[in-house]
Write a protein that holds these residues in place. Structure first.
Motif, PDB file in Angstrom:
ATOM      1  N   SER A 197       0.850  -1.194   0.000  1.00  0.00           N
ATOM      2  CA  SER A 197       0.000   0.000   0.000  1.00  0.00           C
ATOM      3  C   SER A 197       0.883   1.239   0.000  1.00  0.00           C
ATOM      4  N   VAL A 198       0.539   2.198  -0.852  1.00  0.00           N
ATOM      5  CA  VAL A 198       1.306   3.447  -0.952  1.00  0.00           C
ATOM      6  C   VAL A 198       0.423   4.619  -0.550  1.00  0.00           C
TER       7      VAL A 198
ATOM      8  N   HIS B  33      14.197  19.566   1.844  1.00  0.00           N
ATOM      9  CA  HIS B  33      13.691  20.737   1.120  1.00  0.00           C
ATOM     10  C   HIS B  33      13.681  20.535  -0.392  1.00  0.00           C
ATOM     11  N   ASP B  34      14.483  19.562  -0.889  1.00  0.00           N
ATOM     12  CA  ASP B  34      14.622  19.418  -2.347  1.00  0.00           C
ATOM     13  C   ASP B  34      14.006  18.132  -2.902  1.00  0.00           C
ATOM     14  N   ARG B  35      13.462  17.288  -2.045  1.00  0.00           N
ATOM     15  CA  ARG B  35      12.917  16.012  -2.529  1.00  0.00           C
ATOM     16  C   ARG B  35      11.989  15.395  -1.491  1.00  0.00           C
ATOM     17  N   ALA B  36      11.280  14.371  -1.941  1.00  0.00           N
ATOM     18  CA  ALA B  36      10.408  13.622  -1.027  1.00  0.00           C
ATOM     19  C   ALA B  36      11.220  12.579  -0.262  1.00  0.00           C
ATOM     20  N   ASN B  37      10.814  12.325   0.955  1.00  0.00           N
ATOM     21  CA  ASN B  37      11.405  11.243   1.743  1.00  0.00           C
ATOM     22  C   ASN B  37      10.618   9.950   1.473  1.00  0.00           C
ATOM     23  N   ILE B  38      11.323   8.863   1.243  1.00  0.00           N
ATOM     24  CA  ILE B  38      10.677   7.565   1.029  1.00  0.00           C
ATOM     25  C   ILE B  38      10.725   6.790   2.342  1.00  0.00           C
ATOM     26  N   ASN B  39       9.577   6.420   2.850  1.00  0.00           N
ATOM     27  CA  ASN B  39       9.496   5.631   4.080  1.00  0.00           C
ATOM     28  C   ASN B  39       8.954   4.245   3.735  1.00  0.00           C
ATOM     29  N   VAL B  40       9.686   3.203   4.099  1.00  0.00           N
ATOM     30  CA  VAL B  40       9.263   1.822   3.805  1.00  0.00           C
ATOM     31  C   VAL B  40       9.121   1.058   5.117  1.00  0.00           C
ATOM     32  N   GLU B  41       7.964   0.441   5.306  1.00  0.00           N
ATOM     33  CA  GLU B  41       7.742  -0.403   6.482  1.00  0.00           C
ATOM     34  C   GLU B  41       7.251  -1.771   6.018  1.00  0.00           C
ATOM     35  N   VAL B  42       7.852  -2.811   6.581  1.00  0.00           N
ATOM     36  CA  VAL B  42       7.518  -4.187   6.211  1.00  0.00           C
ATOM     37  C   VAL B  42       6.988  -4.927   7.434  1.00  0.00           C
ATOM     38  N   THR B  43       5.875  -5.602   7.274  1.00  0.00           N
ATOM     39  CA  THR B  43       5.375  -6.492   8.318  1.00  0.00           C
ATOM     40  C   THR B  43       5.166  -7.874   7.716  1.00  0.00           C
ATOM     41  N   VAL B  44       5.400  -8.892   8.536  1.00  0.00           N
ATOM     42  CA  VAL B  44       5.235 -10.275   8.094  1.00  0.00           C
ATOM     43  C   VAL B  44       4.165 -10.936   8.946  1.00  0.00           C
TER      44      VAL B  44
ATOM     45  N   GLN C 205       6.472  13.307   1.990  1.00  0.00           N
ATOM     46  CA  GLN C 205       6.846  11.928   2.307  1.00  0.00           C
ATOM     47  C   GLN C 205       5.961  10.961   1.528  1.00  0.00           C
ATOM     48  N   ILE C 206       6.579   9.896   1.026  1.00  0.00           N
ATOM     49  CA  ILE C 206       5.841   8.809   0.370  1.00  0.00           C
ATOM     50  C   ILE C 206       6.007   7.575   1.245  1.00  0.00           C
ATOM     51  N   ASP C 207       4.897   7.068   1.762  1.00  0.00           N
ATOM     52  CA  ASP C 207       4.925   5.902   2.650  1.00  0.00           C
ATOM     53  C   ASP C 207       4.580   4.640   1.876  1.00  0.00           C
TER      54      ASP C 207
END
Length: 259
Positions: free
Chosen positions: A52-53, A67-78, A120-122
């Protein structure tokens, strides 16, 4: 001591009936799951992952704002029921954190983050079933979910696992095969013809490595065709169910990628 299972029989078939280079069935569902801006339910054989994004949206923490780009946040659950182990994998599990870091590093150069400064992109990844090729399934699902969310990317990222049994190279490994033979996961950008990720958890002879890498590139092209077809089918269904005005509100096109 010999292998407990027969990885490859004399006729050249694997334990699940496939040939050496044959890929497992790929199933893709791009219909909306929950409140995500884009999602993908994907399975390679019995391995199934939901990605899911959310975003781009305002970063929750100041330290995650650039200030110059989006932060990419990745979370993984099993999911605790995803393997036969029945052991609950917590978020802090070292292997899961490594998975998340690998996926983040793979996609940061591909996502056009400069278009979304201070945001931020999650990416939330849920592993529902595991039978080998978990990382490749997570990567392919992330590609599709990002496209589904309309996040601009320079290319698809297509991943596949490969290994060598004796001198026989094999693709798209099951858990039984991963436990028994040296293997790697390779991710490629098919349009750019670039390898963006190679992870190796076991030692593999250099001569075999090149062979596996070339096979993985070919497999990436096959996966790209199937993934692209799923995206185009999703686009067609969106166009047929939504009027032109609704599509313009959604940003004219829900799928934003250079093919």
């Amino acid at each position: 001591m010999g292998s407990r299972i027969e990885i490859l029989n004399e006729a050249g078939f694997r334990s699940d009936g496939r040939r050496q280079h044959e890929l497992r069935d790929l199933n893709i569902d791009l219909s909306r799951h929950g409140e995500a801006d884009g999602s993908a339910l994907i399975s390679h054989g019995l391995t199934q992952v939901l990605v899911s994004v959310h975003g781009p949206r305002e970063a929750k923490m100041r330290s995650h704002t650039f200030h110059d780009r989006a932060n990419i946040n990745v979370e993984v659950t099993v999911a605790s029921f995803s393997t036969g182990e029945r052991r609950k994998r917590l978020r802090g599990d070292k292997r899961i954190l490594e998975f998340a870091a690998t996926i983040k590093a793979t996609f940061e150069p591909v996502i056009r983050t400069s278009l979304y400064p201070r945001s931020q992109i999650d990416i939330y990844i849920q592993v529902l079933q595991q039978d080998g090729g978990t990382l490749q399934t997570c990567i392919n699902g992330t590609t599709l979910a990002l496209i589904n969310a309309g996040i601009p990317m320079t290319d698809f990222v297509c991943a596949i696992s490969g290994g060598v049994h004796s001198t026989s190279p094999m693709l798209d490994l099951t858990t039984l095969e991963e436990n028994d033979i040296p293997h790697v996961t390779v991710a490629v950008m098919p349009k750019a013809k670039k390898v963006v990720l190679v992870t190796m958890e076991t030692r593999l002879h250099v001569d075999r490595f090149e062979e596996i890498l070339n096979l993985a590139r070919d497999a990436g092209s096959i996966l790209h065709r199937e993934m692209k077809e799923a995206v185009l089918n999703r686009s067609i269904s969106l166009v047929s169910t939504a009027g032109p005005a609704q599509l313009r509100e959604k940003g004219e096109d829900d799928m934003n990628v250079d093919y």
